[in-house]
Design an enzyme around this catalytic site. Structure first.
Site, PDB file in Angstrom:
ATOM      1  N   CYS A  81      -2.046  33.980  10.086  1.00 34.35           N
ATOM      2  CA  CYS A  81      -0.821  35.129  11.434  1.00 34.35           C
ATOM      3  C   CYS A  81      -0.409  33.732  12.355  1.00 34.35           C
ATOM      4  O   CYS A  81      -1.320  34.109  13.463  1.00 34.35           O
ATOM      5  CB  CYS A  81      -2.655  35.766  11.363  1.00 34.35           C
ATOM      6  N   GLU A  82      -0.070  32.697  11.651  1.00 31.99           N
ATOM      7  CA  GLU A  82       0.563  32.112  13.081  1.00 31.99           C
ATOM      8  C   GLU A  82       2.633  31.459  12.942  1.00 31.99           C
ATOM      9  O   GLU A  82       2.192  31.940  11.742  1.00 31.99           O
ATOM     10  CB  GLU A  82       0.224  30.166  13.590  1.00 31.99           C
TER      11      GLU A  82
ATOM     12  N   ARG B  88       3.026  20.092   6.279  1.00 35.79           N
ATOM     13  CA  ARG B  88       3.472  19.171   6.375  1.00 35.79           C
ATOM     14  C   ARG B  88       5.100  19.926   7.162  1.00 35.79           C
ATOM     15  O   ARG B  88       5.847  19.493   8.447  1.00 35.79           O
ATOM     16  CB  ARG B  88       4.761  18.331   5.740  1.00 35.79           C
TER      17      ARG B  88
ATOM     18  N   GLU C 128       0.451  -1.306   0.339  1.00 37.14           N
ATOM     19  CA  GLU C 128       0.218  -0.028   0.140  1.00 37.14           C
ATOM     20  C   GLU C 128       0.911   1.716  -0.226  1.00 37.14           C
ATOM     21  O   GLU C 128       0.635   1.811   0.764  1.00 37.14           O
ATOM     22  CB  GLU C 128      -0.857   0.387   1.415  1.00 37.14           C
ATOM     23  N   PRO C 129       1.840   1.486  -1.180  1.00 37.70           N
ATOM     24  CA  PRO C 129       2.650   2.664  -1.336  1.00 37.70           C
ATOM     25  C   PRO C 129       1.679   3.970  -0.901  1.00 37.70           C
ATOM     26  O   PRO C 129       0.840   3.780  -2.384  1.00 37.70           O
ATOM     27  CB  PRO C 129       3.331   2.285  -2.175  1.00 37.70           C
TER      28      PRO C 129
ATOM     29  N   ARG D 149       3.694   7.822  -0.692  1.00 36.60           N
ATOM     30  CA  ARG D 149       4.845   8.920  -0.561  1.00 36.60           C
ATOM     31  C   ARG D 149       5.952   8.402  -2.152  1.00 36.60           C
ATOM     32  O   ARG D 149       5.853   9.303  -3.073  1.00 36.60           O
ATOM     33  CB  ARG D 149       5.528   8.913   0.475  1.00 36.60           C
TER      34      ARG D 149
ATOM     35  N   TYR E 180       4.759  18.326  11.200  1.00 36.69           N
ATOM     36  CA  TYR E 180       6.112  17.659  11.574  1.00 36.69           C
ATOM     37  C   TYR E 180       7.451  18.085  11.482  1.00 36.69           C
ATOM     38  O   TYR E 180       8.544  17.232  11.654  1.00 36.69           O
ATOM     39  CB  TYR E 180       5.623  15.972  10.150  1.00 36.69           C
TER      40      TYR E 180
HETATM   41  N1  LLP Z   1      -1.214   1.837   5.026  1.00 35.21           N
HETATM   42  C1  LLP Z   1      -1.456   2.249   5.499  1.00 35.21           C
HETATM   43  C2  LLP Z   1      -2.510   1.419   6.543  1.00 35.21           C
HETATM   44  C3  LLP Z   1      -1.519   3.633   6.006  1.00 35.21           C
HETATM   45  O1  LLP Z   1      -1.745   4.153   7.165  1.00 35.21           O
HETATM   46  C4  LLP Z   1      -0.412   4.959   5.450  1.00 35.21           C
HETATM   47  C5  LLP Z   1      -0.141   5.501   5.929  1.00 35.21           C
HETATM   48  C6  LLP Z   1      -0.104   3.970   3.579  1.00 35.21           C
HETATM   49  C7  LLP Z   1      -0.130   2.527   4.000  1.00 35.21           C
HETATM   50  C8  LLP Z   1       0.725   4.622   2.876  1.00 35.21           C
HETATM   51  O2  LLP Z   1       1.603   5.116   4.003  1.00 35.21           O
HETATM   52  P1  LLP Z   1       3.005   5.833   3.095  1.00 35.21           P
HETATM   53  O3  LLP Z   1       3.664   4.478   1.492  1.00 35.21           O
HETATM   54  O4  LLP Z   1       2.704   6.856   1.822  1.00 35.21           O
HETATM   55  O5  LLP Z   1       4.169   6.386   3.748  1.00 35.21           O
HETATM   56  N2  LLP Z   1       0.485  13.017   6.223  1.00 35.21           N
HETATM   57  C9  LLP Z   1       2.385  12.131   6.741  1.00 35.21           C
HETATM   58  C10 LLP Z   1       1.970  10.985   6.901  1.00 35.21           C
HETATM   59  C11 LLP Z   1       0.785   9.937   7.219  1.00 35.21           C
HETATM   60  C12 LLP Z   1       0.689   8.746   6.586  1.00 35.21           C
HETATM   61  C13 LLP Z   1      -0.655   7.658   7.299  1.00 35.21           C
HETATM   62  N3  LLP Z   1      -0.521   6.484   7.110  1.00 35.21           N
HETATM   63  C14 LLP Z   1       2.700  12.892   6.651  1.00 35.21           C
HETATM   64  O6  LLP Z   1       3.014  13.508   6.011  1.00 35.21           O
HETATM   65  O7  LLP Z   1       3.988  12.742   6.462  1.00 35.21           O
END
Ligand code: LLP
Length: 421
Positions: A346-347, A314, A275-276, A278, A318
């Site tokens: 305004c932050e 982001r 489940e990629p 990013r 983070y």
């Molecule tokens: N599968 C599940 C169950 C997840 O919770 C996530 C991400 C993914 C797949 C995808 O993960 P990826 O391959 O994109 O790393 N908003 C945060 C990232 C939150 C990720 C949440 N879950 C950021 O901007 O870094």
């Protein structure tokens, strides 16, 4: 590698000059590259071949219909985490048989929508959820395909807000209790228990935590089969990190990630899902903004942009780093100066970067944030009554607006006045 390069001193998305898009769409805007999306998807395809597999793009990272359709056209499935995402994936033309439903708190209503529309699998995260899914499926007279998400208690060594695989995190059932929970699940009506799911976190830059988690999963697969469960699918989650700083060490390559999968779970005869999010969308997108003012403070110079934390959250959420490029390439040897790059909200938290070395910039100049294709537009808001930032998709020398900037009237008319006012 991506397809955002300077051509004749001007930053392009594939073969389209960014100022051309800015002139038509206005700033700020997100822009995505079809070729980069496709390249990242294909790298993962190659990494998993010849295992039987399905790459389910995590649409939480980028949910635009055109992005989904581009990836689905290449053969991707979609990982969704809400009924809204499920319906949007369907609207993009994705068959329910290629949609995986993840998430820690699915409601019965969401389950019903997915069961009626067709679904590849639910990744179930708790015993009460198993019960609710069993009841919902039974009431509809259907069988729900289920993988249970286990929490392998592995340290993903990533930002604390996006690590999900430690036992203190809210996700999945503890792996130590898995056999017991599978036994309960197998007795519930309306469920087909077909697999195991794991996702340990996001932006992982080391393969060791994946290896540890997947080894545990292989052990669990064997144990569950001994218990009589027909485990035939393993969902290995997403999480492989991307380079955010070009100067930094490169995260593991998809091919090496694929090798970890093959040596840990490759011999089990299971269909593999990942489940990629990013990895596919992150470096396939930029956020392009204009400089509104350059303000010389007592101690530092501020570059005040027309993009803000509501458009790309982001950095403020983070502390994330995004490379910032001037759209007009600096002359070779041009002097760099440190700027605090900020938005107009305004932050004080509305700060993209402190003391970032950039060539001299002036009001009206364009800048581009790299690595903004994942968790950028999807996390945007209209805070400060700022319109949701539009999105543009490029393919070779063509571009299209794939989400338009709302007008102020549209934004205002979403509210209504209570009848007593
Ligand atoms: N599968 C599940 C169950 C997840 O919770 C996530 C991400 C993914 C797949 C995808 O993960 P990826 O391959 O994109 O790393 N908003 C945060 C990232 C939150 C990720 C949440 N879950 C950021 O901007 O870094």
């Amino acid at each position: 590698m991506d397809h955002f390069l300077y051509q004749d001193g001007i930053l392009h998305a594939e073969d389209v000059a960014l100022p051309e898009i800015a002139a038509e769409v206005g700033t700020p805007f997100y822009v995505y590259s079809t070729a980069t999306l496709a390249r990242h998807y294909r790298l993962l395809e190659e990494a998993l071949s010849p295992l039987p597999h399905l790459i389910c793009f995590a649409m939480k990272s980028n949910g635009n219909l055109s992005v989904l359709r581009t990836l689905a056209g290449l053969g991707a499935g979609i990982d969704v985490v809400s009924a809204g995402e499920y319906l949007k994936a369907r609207a993009a033309g994705v068959d329910g048989a290629r949609i995986v439903f993840s998430g820690v708190g699915k409601t019965r209503e969401e389950m019903r929508i997915a069961l009626e529309g067709g679904i590849r699998q639910f990744n179930v995260e708790s015993e009460p959820e198993l019960q609710a899914l069993s009841e919902t499926a039974t009431s509809l007279g259907v069988t729900a395909p289920v993988a249970i998400r286990v929490n392998p208690d592995v340290d993903a060594r990533t930002h604390e807000k996006i690590a999900t695989g430690k036992k203190e995190n809210k996700f999945g059932i503890p792996i130590s209790r898995a056999r017991e929970v599978y036994a309960v699940a197998a007795r519930l009506p309306g469920l087909d228990i077909l697999g195991i799911d794991v996702h340990i976190g996001s932006q992982l830059t080391d393969l060791a935590p994946f290896e540890e988690a997947y080894r545990k999963l292989a052990g669990l697969t064997r144990a569950l089969r001994q218990d009589g469960h027909d485990i035939r699918r393993l969902d290995l989650g997403g999480g492989l990190g991307i380079p955010y700083e070009r100067s930094n060490a490169v995260p593991p390559l998809p091919l090496d990630y694929g090798a970890v999968i093959k040596r840990t779970v490759g011999d089990l005869g299971c269909e593999i899902e990942i489940e990629p999010g990013r990895l596919i969308s992150g470096n396939a997108g930029l956020l392009v903004a204009s400089v509104i003012y350059v303000k010389s403070g007592e101690e530092r110079d501020f570059l005040i942009l027309d993009a803000a934390m509501n458009d790309l959250v982001r950095p403020s959420m983070y502390g994330a780093h995004h490379d910032i490029l001037p759209v007009v390439e600096a002359a070779p040897g041009a002097e760099l100066r440190p700027y605090d790059v900020v938005g107009p909200v305004c932050e004080t938290g509305d700060t993209f970067a402190r003391q970032r070395a950039l060539p001299q910039l002036a009001a009206g100049d364009l800048v581009a944030f790299r690595s903004a294709g994942a968790y950028g537009a999807v996390m945007a808001s209209e805070y400060n009554m700022r319109p949701l930032v539009p999105e543009v998709l490029v393919r070779a020398d063509q571009f299209a607006v794939i989400r338009a900037r709302p007008s102020y009237d549209q934004m205002i008319n979403r509210d209504s006045i209570a009848p007593w006012l």
